[in-house]
Scaffold this active site. Structure first.
Site, PDB file in Angstrom:
ATOM      1  N   THR A  25      28.648   1.139 -17.976  1.00 58.66           N
ATOM      2  CA  THR A  25      27.476   0.274 -18.007  1.00 58.66           C
ATOM      3  C   THR A  25      26.280   1.092 -18.480  1.00 58.66           C
ATOM      4  O   THR A  25      26.233   2.303 -18.272  1.00 58.66           O
ATOM      5  CB  THR A  25      27.150  -0.260 -16.595  1.00 58.66           C
ATOM      6  OG1 THR A  25      26.944   0.867 -15.739  1.00 58.66           O
ATOM      7  CG2 THR A  25      28.270  -1.102 -16.050  1.00 58.66           C
ATOM      8  N   GLU A  80      30.965  -5.650 -16.605  1.00 57.32           N
ATOM      9  CA  GLU A  80      31.900  -5.851 -15.484  1.00 57.32           C
ATOM     10  C   GLU A  80      32.721  -7.125 -15.627  1.00 57.32           C
ATOM     11  O   GLU A  80      33.649  -7.366 -14.862  1.00 57.32           O
ATOM     12  CB  GLU A  80      31.108  -5.913 -14.158  1.00 57.32           C
ATOM     13  CG  GLU A  80      30.492  -4.595 -13.733  1.00 57.32           C
ATOM     14  CD  GLU A  80      29.097  -4.355 -14.329  1.00 57.32           C
ATOM     15  OE1 GLU A  80      28.776  -4.976 -15.362  1.00 57.32           O
ATOM     16  OE2 GLU A  80      28.347  -3.550 -13.765  1.00 57.32           O
ATOM     17  N   LYS A  82       7.490 -11.528  -7.413  1.00 54.48           N
ATOM     18  CA  LYS A  82       7.214 -12.244  -6.160  1.00 54.48           C
ATOM     19  C   LYS A  82       5.708 -12.310  -5.982  1.00 54.48           C
ATOM     20  O   LYS A  82       5.068 -11.326  -5.626  1.00 54.48           O
ATOM     21  CB  LYS A  82       7.886 -11.540  -4.977  1.00 54.48           C
ATOM     22  CG  LYS A  82       9.385 -11.800  -4.978  1.00 54.48           C
ATOM     23  CD  LYS A  82      10.170 -10.789  -4.203  1.00 54.48           C
ATOM     24  CE  LYS A  82      11.607 -10.760  -4.712  1.00 54.48           C
ATOM     25  NZ  LYS A  82      11.988  -9.495  -5.341  1.00 54.48           N
ATOM     26  N   TRP A 139       8.556 -17.052  -6.243  1.00 56.85           N
ATOM     27  CA  TRP A 139       9.188 -16.301  -7.327  1.00 56.85           C
ATOM     28  C   TRP A 139       8.757 -16.812  -8.698  1.00 56.85           C
ATOM     29  O   TRP A 139       8.681 -18.020  -8.918  1.00 56.85           O
ATOM     30  CB  TRP A 139      10.720 -16.446  -7.231  1.00 56.85           C
ATOM     31  CG  TRP A 139      11.312 -15.675  -6.106  1.00 56.85           C
ATOM     32  CD1 TRP A 139      10.651 -15.016  -5.113  1.00 56.85           C
ATOM     33  CD2 TRP A 139      12.716 -15.496  -5.857  1.00 56.85           C
ATOM     34  NE1 TRP A 139      11.547 -14.422  -4.268  1.00 56.85           N
ATOM     35  CE2 TRP A 139      12.813 -14.706  -4.690  1.00 56.85           C
ATOM     36  CE3 TRP A 139      13.872 -15.911  -6.494  1.00 56.85           C
ATOM     37  CZ2 TRP A 139      14.047 -14.323  -4.162  1.00 56.85           C
ATOM     38  CZ3 TRP A 139      15.094 -15.542  -5.965  1.00 56.85           C
ATOM     39  CH2 TRP A 139      15.181 -14.749  -4.816  1.00 56.85           C
TER      40      TRP A 139
HETATM   41  P1  AMP Z   1      25.610  -5.381 -19.858  1.00 56.26           P
HETATM   42  O1  AMP Z   1      26.631  -5.099 -18.848  1.00 56.26           O
HETATM   43  O2  AMP Z   1      24.937  -4.155 -20.387  1.00 56.26           O
HETATM   44  O3  AMP Z   1      26.123  -6.270 -20.937  1.00 56.26           O
HETATM   45  O4  AMP Z   1      24.432  -6.191 -19.110  1.00 56.26           O
HETATM   46  C1  AMP Z   1      24.659  -7.354 -18.379  1.00 56.26           C
HETATM   47  C2  AMP Z   1      23.346  -8.019 -18.018  1.00 56.26           C
HETATM   48  O5  AMP Z   1      22.683  -8.479 -19.192  1.00 56.26           O
HETATM   49  C3  AMP Z   1      23.492  -9.269 -17.182  1.00 56.26           C
HETATM   50  O6  AMP Z   1      23.681  -8.982 -15.823  1.00 56.26           O
HETATM   51  C4  AMP Z   1      22.181  -9.987 -17.456  1.00 56.26           C
HETATM   52  O7  AMP Z   1      21.134  -9.478 -16.658  1.00 56.26           O
HETATM   53  C5  AMP Z   1      21.910  -9.635 -18.890  1.00 56.26           C
HETATM   54  N1  AMP Z   1      22.322 -10.747 -19.779  1.00 56.26           N
HETATM   55  C6  AMP Z   1      23.431 -10.836 -20.523  1.00 56.26           C
HETATM   56  N2  AMP Z   1      23.441 -11.982 -21.224  1.00 56.26           N
HETATM   57  C7  AMP Z   1      22.305 -12.652 -20.901  1.00 56.26           C
HETATM   58  C8  AMP Z   1      21.723 -13.910 -21.282  1.00 56.26           C
HETATM   59  N3  AMP Z   1      22.298 -14.717 -22.170  1.00 56.26           N
HETATM   60  N4  AMP Z   1      20.547 -14.258 -20.721  1.00 56.26           N
HETATM   61  C9  AMP Z   1      19.927 -13.457 -19.831  1.00 56.26           C
HETATM   62  N5  AMP Z   1      20.404 -12.257 -19.440  1.00 56.26           N
HETATM   63  C10 AMP Z   1      21.586 -11.857 -19.967  1.00 56.26           C
END
Ligand code: AMP
Length: 545
Positions: A186, A331, A439, A444
Site C-alpha cells: 500500500t 487490499e 469535524k 461532519w
Molecule cells: P489504494 O489502496 O492506494 O488504491 O487506495 C485506496 C483508497 O483510495 C480508498 O480507501 C479510498 O480512500 C481511495 N479511493 C479509491 N477510489 C476512490 C473513489 N472512486 N472515490 C474516492 N476515494 C477513492
C-alpha cells in the site's frame, strides 16, 4: 461424493493458456521505454513467459519466492506477470514513485530474490542495490547492449534470459489455487507500506467478475488501454481480465501525458480504458487545447480517488465517453464498487440519472459492504447514515503480509479507513478518509464533496480541502487551489462554487493559492502534509473567531 464436477484449480497460468489457445493472434501493442512501438500477441506472450519460467527453475527459485518488477505497462511486464505467478513464484510489483527508503524497505521486507526493471529505473536500482539484502539478480528489461553491460557489470539482460529458456517447458502441475501469486504494498501516507498478498484463486475470481457487464464489461470485441500502471494493484486487475476474455491490449509505456494517450487511443482504436482522475484531467486539457476528439473510446474506469462530477459530465457531453466511477483499494485487489445503473433507473429523468452516476457505485457479486459506527454497530443502508466502511469478500485481504496482528474487525470485516453511505440498492458514496473528514462544531463535513465542486470551477486547475484548526469550531474547511494559467481566483468566486450546492456552514471560510497539490505515489492528495503546512493558518485570523 461420487458423480461431481472436475476439481480444476483456479490458476493464473490458465488465463494465458486460454488466451494463447483461443485468442492467439489478438494483439498486445506496447510503447517501448526507449521509444518506438512493439507488437506481439497472446500466443507469443505465453511462449516467452514459459521460457522465462524455466529460467526461474534453473536459478533455484522455490515456490512462493518473491520476484520483483519495477516497470511501466509493456509486453515484457505482462510476460513477467504470467512467468512468475504461472511458475508458482510471487510477482512483487513495485511502485517506482515511492521514496527510495520506502523501496528499500519493501524489497527487504518482501525478501525479493530477483528484480526486473525498465531502463528508466536503472539509475534508481543502481542507487538502491547496496542496501538490498536478499536480491541476487538484477535484470534490465531490454536486449543486451555492450556499453550498458560494461558500465554495470552486475546487470543481466531480459532477452538473454529468454534466449536461455527451454522451448518445451510446461507450467508446474502441483500448484494449489490458494498459493500466493502476487504482492503489492500500500502507498499509505503515514508509517511503513504494508504488503497485500494475492492468491491465484482471489486473482482469478476478481478477473472473472471484473470482465462482467456491470463491472468493466470487457470482451474479445474490445481494445483496452490500461493507463493505470501495472505497479498499481495489478493495473486494477485488467492485466488478468483482458487476456481472460481475449481483449486486445495497448500498453502506453512511460508516456502518460494527454497527447500521448489521445494519440494511442485513436491510432489503435481503443474502446475502453482505466486510470486515476489526474490522468484524465491531463487528457481533457490536451483535447480542449487541440480540438481532438476520441471517436473510438466508449468508456473508461475512473477511480483511485473521487472522480469530480464535472469530469463525468465533460466526458459524456463533449466526447461521448461513459465514465465508470469505481472505488477500490490495494487490499481489495482492488475492485470494490463500480457505478453502473440498473434497469429500473431507465425510468428516471436525465438529472436524476446523472446524480446517481456520480457516486462510487455498487458492489459486484463477491463483495459485501457495510457501514458501522465507532463501536462497530451496523448502520442503516439508507443513503443517509454515514459511518466506517467495512468490506468482505472473495478478493479481500485477510491479513497483511508478515503481519502478526488481527487486521479484521467485528469478526471478519476488513475496515477500509473510508467513511461512506450506502443506499438500499448498494450504491455507495465515499464521504472521506476517516482521518481527513472535517469535524466542525461537532458536525461532519466531507472534503471530497467540497473538492468535487471546486474542481468544476473554470479558474481552478487542481484543488484539495483540508481540516484547519479553528478557535471556535475546532475545525473548519480550508480550500487549497491551483489556478488555471491566466485565471485569478478571488473570494467572490467561492460563492459561485458553493452557493445553493452545500449547506452554508460547509462553505470554506477562505482559500489559499498554491503552486501544486502534493500527491503520493498513486496520485492521492497528501493531506497530512497540507495539514502540517496550512492546518494552523486559521488560528490567528481574528475575523474568524
Ligand atoms: P489504494 O489502496 O492506494 O488504491 O487506495 C485506496 C483508497 O483510495 C480508498 O480507501 C479510498 O480512500 C481511495 N479511493 C479509491 N477510489 C476512490 C473513489 N472512486 N472515490 C474516492 N476515494 C477513492
Amino acid at each position: 461424493m461420487q458423480g461431481l464436477m472436475m476439481d480444476r484449480q483456479l490458476l493464473i497460468s490458465a488465463i494465458i493458456d486460454h488466451a494463447a489457445s483461443y485468442h492467439s493472434d489478438t494483439e498486445v501493442v506496447s510503447v517501448n521505454t526507449k521509444g518506438g512501438q512493439h507488437r506481439t500477441n497472446y500466443a507469443e506472450i505465453r511462449k516467452r513467459a514459459l521460457k522465462l519460467a524455466s529460467v526461474f527453475n534453473k536459478r533455484g527459485m522455490a515456490k512462493s519466492d518473491r520476484i520483483a518488477t519495477i516497470a511501466w505497462n509493456n509486453f515484457r511486464h505482462l510476460e513477467l506477470y504470467y512467468a512468475i505467478s504461472g511458475n508458482g513464484q510471487v510477482c512483487h510489483t513495485i511502485n517506482p514513485r515511492l521514496f527510495a527508503d520506502q523501496m528499500t524497505y519493501i524489497i527487504n521486507h518482501a525478501e525479493d530474490r530477483m528484480i526486473f526493471f525498465d531502463a528508466t529505473f536503472l539509475p534508481l536500482v543502481d542507487g538502491l542495490r547496496e542496501n538490498l539484502k536478499t536480491v541476487d539478480a538484477f535484470v534490465l528489461m531490454e536486449p543486451r547492449d555492450d556499453e550498458t553491460a560494461e558500465k554495470y557489470p552486475w546487470l543481466e539482460f531480459y532477452e538473454d534470459l529468454i534466449e536461455s529458456g527451454d522451448d518445451d517447458y510446461h507450467w508446474p502441475e502441483d500448484l494449489d489455487e490458494n498459493d500466493a501469486s502476487s504482492l503489492c504494498y500500500t502507498s499509505g501516507t503515514t508509517g511503513n507500506p504494508k504488503g497485500v498478498l494475492y492468491s491465484n484463486r482471489s486473482t482469478l475470481i476478481h478477473a472473472m467478475m471484473s470482465a462482467t457487464p456491470d463491472v468493466v464489461n470487457l470482451s474479445a470485441r474490445d481494445c483496452l488501454l490500461p493507463v493505470v500502471p501495472m505497479f498499481h494493484v495489478n493495473a486494477w486487475g485488467t492485466a488478468y481480465a483482458a487476456p481472460m476474455v481475449g481483449t486486445k491490449m495497448v500498453m502506453p509505456g512511460p508516456n502518460l501525458d494527454g497527447k500521448s494517450i489521445a494519440t494511442l487511443f485513436n491510432q489503435e482504436k481503443v474502446t475502453v480504458s482505466a486510470g486515476v482522475p489526474t490522468i484524465w484531467a491531463g487528457l481533457i486539457d490536451f483535447l480542449e487545447q487541440s480540438g481532438e476528439k476520441l471517436p473510438f473510446l466508449k468508456r473508461t474506469v475512473v477511480g483511485g480517488s473521487a472522480c469530480p462530477p464535472s469530469m463525468i459530465e465533460k466526458f459524456r457531453t463533449d466526447y461521448d465517453v461513459e465514465v465508470l466511477h469505481a472505488w477500490g483499494m490495494t487490499e481489495l485487489s482492488p475492485l470494490g464498487t463500480v457505478n453502473n445503473l440498473k434497469n429500473k433507473h431507465d425510468a428516471l429523468d436525465n438529472d436524476e440519472q446523472e446524480n446517481l452516476r456520480c457516486n462510487q457505485g455498487r458492489p459486484p457479486f463477491g463483495i459485501e459492504l457495510g457501514v458501522f459506527d465507532d463501536e462497530d454497530n451496523p448502520l442503516a443502508e439508507d443513503g443517509q447514515a454515514q459511518g466506517n466502511l467495512y468490506c468482505r469478500g472473495y478478493w479481500v485481504l485477510n491479513n497483511y503480509f508478515h503481519s502478526e496482528g488481527d487486521d479484521l474487525r467485528n469478526g471478519n470485516w476488513f475496515p477500509t479507513g473510508d467513511v461512506a453511505t450506502i443506499d438500499e440498492d448498494g450504491f455507495m458514496t465515499i464521504r472521506d478518509r476517516s482521518k481527513d473528514i472535517i469535524k466542525s462544531g461537532g458536525e461532519w463535513i466531507s472534503t471530497v464533496e467540497l473538492e468535487n465542486l471546486a474542481l468544476g470551477h473554470p479558474a481552478i486547475a487542481d484543488a484539495a480541502v483540508i481540516a484547519a484548526k479553528h478557535p471556535k469550531w475546532d475545525e473548519r474547511p480550508l480550500l487549497l487551489l491551483v489556478e488555471k494559467p491566466g485565471s485569478e481566483f478571488t473570494e467572490s468566486n467561492m460563492n459561485e462554487i458553493y452557493d445553493g450546492k452545500v449547506a452554508k456552514w460547509w462553505v470554506p471560510d477562505t482559500f489559499r493559492v498554491v503552486d501544486e497539490i502534493p500527491r503520493n505515489a498513486t496520485g492521492k492528495v497528501r493531506k497530512n502534509l497540507l495539514r502540517e503546512t496550512f492546518g494552523d493558518s486559521l488560528m490567528d485570523d481574528p475575523k474568524l473567531a
